[in-house]
Design an enzyme around this catalytic site. Structure first.
Site, PDB file in Angstrom:
ATOM      1  N   SER A   1       0.805  -1.216   0.000  1.00 17.90           N
ATOM      2  CA  SER A   1       0.000   0.000   0.000  1.00 17.90           C
ATOM      3  C   SER A   1       0.840   1.270   0.000  1.00 17.90           C
ATOM      4  O   SER A   1       0.290   2.363  -0.140  1.00 17.90           O
ATOM      5  CB  SER A   1      -0.939   0.007   1.211  1.00 17.90           C
ATOM      6  OG  SER A   1      -0.201   0.033   2.413  1.00 17.90           O
TER       7      SER A   1
ATOM      8  N   LYS B   1      -6.386   4.740   7.978  1.00 14.35           N
ATOM      9  CA  LYS B   1      -5.217   5.482   7.505  1.00 14.35           C
ATOM     10  C   LYS B   1      -5.522   6.973   7.406  1.00 14.35           C
ATOM     11  O   LYS B   1      -4.720   7.819   7.845  1.00 14.35           O
ATOM     12  CB  LYS B   1      -4.769   4.932   6.155  1.00 14.35           C
ATOM     13  CG  LYS B   1      -4.164   3.536   6.233  1.00 14.35           C
ATOM     14  CD  LYS B   1      -3.783   3.019   4.861  1.00 14.35           C
ATOM     15  CE  LYS B   1      -3.114   1.652   4.952  1.00 14.35           C
ATOM     16  NZ  LYS B   1      -2.744   1.119   3.638  1.00 14.35           N
TER      17      LYS B   1
END
EC number: 3.4.21.53
Length: 805
Positions: A664, A707
């Site tokens: 990611s 996040k």
């Protein structure tokens, strides 16, 4: 940077995502009920049609090997689904349910016999046998104490005595004819000479003429031989007498025993195995009838006969499985599937310092209790119990149950062991476990696929729509009713639906994790009751969610504290070359939180290699290493497709002291590399996350909500500037279910969420410059590096000249 480098042009403006795209609300007004009390409970679990179809098929098919494996994550409701389906199947399929008993094998006591009986008949046979022993204990002593029996005994005894007397009388009379008397002494019989009926003394005998004495002694010796013959014949007479006594006892025993067993045999005549067993018992009782006549003082009264029945365990019936109270096929859940708990065991008793056993000490296992029905086992528990998995497979393949001791198999204990007759096995075994375990068994155990041919895969989520929303509300009503919780009002239902979508990390899906839903409802119920409310409201659900987060939130707070105190360096303003704010997510059991991480890159003249520092020091996982290789390929394909790339670069997660895994951070790493190569500053008020493929497409990642919230928390504490935000993959837009405070900041223009579909858009967002000018800068930098490479490259002849000098 040389003045000849191309100028950087501003990037086009990218609008941030609108607040309504950051969260998919569930409007309570769209729910056509005031509370879940108005709804009907769900008959089956929501969204599990595929699993139900597989279970129904697997339970119905009767061929060997069609056992089932039900897979799904922990807490998704596997047991609950099974209970409903198995309850229906048990009522439908009960034709093969029997009682199972072990009885004594009179020919080989170490090999007990098994009896298969219709349900309920096992206990009845046990009662009948106990009653038969009790009747024998009462009848046989009375029979042998009867006047008729005593008269017959006296008659036999008198006959024997008469025969013995006649034999001795005959010899005595013949001796008397020769003036010799036969005298009985304590040690037996002896012969002596007589005169006129009187026994001669030794002195008188010595005074007789020598010839007479000699003739008398010869006659006595002859009579002694005859006497010895008579005495030798007496044991034979006694043996004959004993045999006649035995026949007499058997005759009178049969008079008491035969009617009793005739009645039992008539009762069980339709059951061939029981009839054979009763015949064996009948014969053995006839042989051992005297044991029933041994009267003890404490058992003389009738009420103690039941206690004396225990003295004859050889005639008892060990009912291994009793299905008399079951109305359908048995359904057994074995939570401790050890070898013995699955396949049964033979226990031992200590007698005179030795361990002994018999058929009455045989205990059933879960396979015995579930025979003819269904056995549910946790796959991981079976596999982690020594020899349980092997024993289960052996029983299923052989389709029979053999009770064997592990001690005997490994010669751990030298004790008497039994070898009971095996029990035929007709069963459906349902293993419950997760997907990883299923695929491991498929890969590494060749017998698994042959024994468990049906897999039922439980869904983790359901599509979110008007119909599924109503069904989800009915499921909440069902869970509340099952756990005696307060009903939910429509606002609480809406809030739980939103939370289920967030837990699924997908605004278009609803999580079907029953365990988490039950916990949320129970905690909300507690808060509602404490507040004196009659229903669970949205405020109670919110409070329960926040309380659950707070209980696990300390590590997140400490982690963010390190950033806010500048111990962990993360910038949230300005622009820096070769430095990007990446986003990581930490999973702690059932809790996850996001944390920004500084990613830096350097670039210099070299051989075209991108150095992954994390991998070099064994902190980078395989997926992360793959991602760095993809970045290297994308970089070479984009800027040096037809020429060498004389570049060496390095990437690192700053201040990371544990393993790095995942892809990611690919977008952030490439942005950092491009920035380092072209000396283009990167905005520090933005953080970025996303995966890349070799063509520069930004791909979805996990934990997008956490996040974003992790970077937002740092910016909020430091002060929202109005320019801060996060860049996420466009494919992740559907997954956004952000917290209320993040959405409010976005609505106020204090924080921004951008989405990017390609690396070009991500570069423009992160640098503020157009991708065309960025590419021109990078190409110019590659040209400059190639010129440097040629300058420092030595020709072979130059190298030889330098060597000679």
């Amino acid at each position: 940077m040389p003045d000849s480098m191309p100028p950087l042009l501003p990037a086009p403006a990218y609008p941030p995502l609108a607040p309504e795209r950051l969260y998919r609300h569930c409007d309570p007004a769209e729910l056509n009920f005031d509370s879940t009390a108005e709804l009907e409970p769900l008959a089956r679990q929501l969204g599990q049609e595929r699993a139900v179809e597989a279970l129904t098929f697997g339970l119905a098919i009767g061929h060997p090997g069609y056992n089932l494996y039900l897979m799904g994550s922990s807490g998704v409701g596997k047991r609950e689904l099974l209970q409903g389906i198995l309850a229906e199947a048990a009522q439908r399929d009960h034709h093969a349910v029997y009682d199972w008993c072990y009885v004594n094998n009179f020919e080989s006591p170490d090999s007990p016999l098994v009896l298969q009986l219709p349900r309920g008949l096992g206990c009845e046979l046990r009662r009948d046998m106990a009653q038969a022993v009790e009747d024998l204990l009462a009848t046989l002593p009375a029979t042998f104490q009867s006047d008729e029996y005593q008269a017959r005994v006296e008659e036999l005894s008198e006959n024997y005595r008469e025969q013995e007397r006649a034999m001795l009388q005959d010899l005595s009379e013949r001796a008397a004819q020769h003036n010799i008397a036969m005298i009985q002494t304590p040690s037996g019989y002896t012969l002596a000479p007589t005169r006129e009926g009187e026994v001669l003394s030794p002195q008188d005998f010595e005074a007789l003429p020598e010839a007479e004495k000699k003739d008398t002694m010869a006659l006595i010796e002859q009579l002694k031989d005859e006497l010895k013959g008579v005495v030798r014949a007496l044991p034979g007479q006694r043996k004959e007498s004993r045999e006649r006594f035995r026949q007499l006892n058997r005759e009178f025993s049969q008079m008491a025993i035969d009617p009793l067993f005739a009645e039992l045999k008539r009762k069980y005549r339709e059951h061939e195995a029981v009839a054979a067993y009763l015949e064996a018992v009948h014969n053995d009782v006839l042989e051992e009838a005297e044991a029933f006549t041994e009267t003890r003082e404490e058992s003389a009264i009738p009420e103690n006969l039941k206690d004396r029945v225990r003295e004859f365990p050889r005639y008892s019936v060990n009912v291994l499985v009793d299905n008399r109270d079951s109305s359908g096929a048995p359904v057994v859940y074995e939570d401790n599937p050890t070898f013995a708990n699955l396949l049964g065991r033979s226990e031992h008793l200590s007698q005179m310092g030795a361990l002994v056993t018999d058929f009455t000490l045989i205990k059933p296992g879960a396979l015995h209790r579930a025979n003819g029905g269904y056995l549910v086992l946790d796959a991981d528990k079976v596999l982690t119990n020594p020899f349980a998995w092997t024993g289960l497979k052996r029983a299923l393949m052989a389709r029979e149950l053999r009770i064997q001791s592990l001690d005997a198999q490994f010669s751990l204990v030298a004790t008497v062991q039994l070898d009971p007759e095996p029990v035929p096995l007709d069963i459906k075994v349902l293993l419950v476990g997760d997907r990883n375990l299923f695929y491991l068994l498929q890969e590494y155990d060749p017998e698994f696929a042959a024994l468990f041919k049906v897999v039922a895969d439980m869904a983790e989520d359901v599509d979110r729509g008007p119909e599924s929303t109503l069904l989800f509300a009915r499921m909440l009503h069902t869970l509340a009713a099952e756990n005696n919780l307060l009903e939910l009002d429509r606002s609480a239902v809406a809030r739980v639906i939103e939370h289920a979508a967030r837990r699924m990390e997908d605004s278009a899906k609803l999580s079907l994790h029953r365990g988490r839903l039950q916990n949320l409802l129970a905690e909300s119920d507690f808060l509602a009751r404490r507040a004196g409310a009659g229903r669970i409201a949205a405020s109670h659900v919110d409070a329960a969610i926040e309380a659950a987060i707070r209980r696990l939130d300390q590590l997140r707070e400490r982690s963010q504290e390190g950033i806010l105190r500048d111990i962990m360096l993360v910038a949230t303003e300005g622009s820096v070359v070769g430095q990007v704010n990446g986003l990581s997510v930490y999973l702690l059991g059932d809790y996850a939180f996001g944390k920004p991480t500084r990613i830096t890159a350097t670039a210099r003249l070299g051989a075209g290699r991108v150095l992954d520092i994390e991998r070099e020091v064994d902190l980078g996982g395989k997926i992360h290493s793959k991602a760095v290789m993809i970045i290297s390929a994308l970089l070479a394909d984009r800027y040096a497709r037809e020429r060498p790339l004389p570049l060496s670069a390095s990437l690192v997660f700053e201040q990371s002291y544990g393993g790095i895994e995942g892809d990611s951070a690919s977008v952030a790493e490439l942005v950092a590399l491009v920035s380092a190569i072209a000396a283009i500053p990167v905005r520090q008020d933005l953080a970025v996350t996303g995966s890349l493929n070799q063509h520069g497409t930004v791909q979805a990642i996990g934990g997008v909500n956490e996040k974003i919230e992790g970077f937002f928390d740092i910016c909020r504490v430091r002060g929202l500037s109005g320019s801060q935000g996060v860049v996420v993959p466009r494919a992740n837009e559907v997954h956004l279910m952000l917290r209320r405070d993040v959405r409010e900041a976005v609505s106020a223009g204090q924080f921004h969420i951008y989405s990017a579909a390609t690396i070009d858009q991500a570069l423009e967002l992160m640098t503020g410059y157009s991708v065309a000018s960025i590419d021109a800068r990078v190409s110019a930098r590659v040209d400059a590096l190639q010129r440097l490479a040629r300058r420092y490259a030595l020709k072979p002849q130059d190298s030889e000249r330098d060597h000679r000098e």
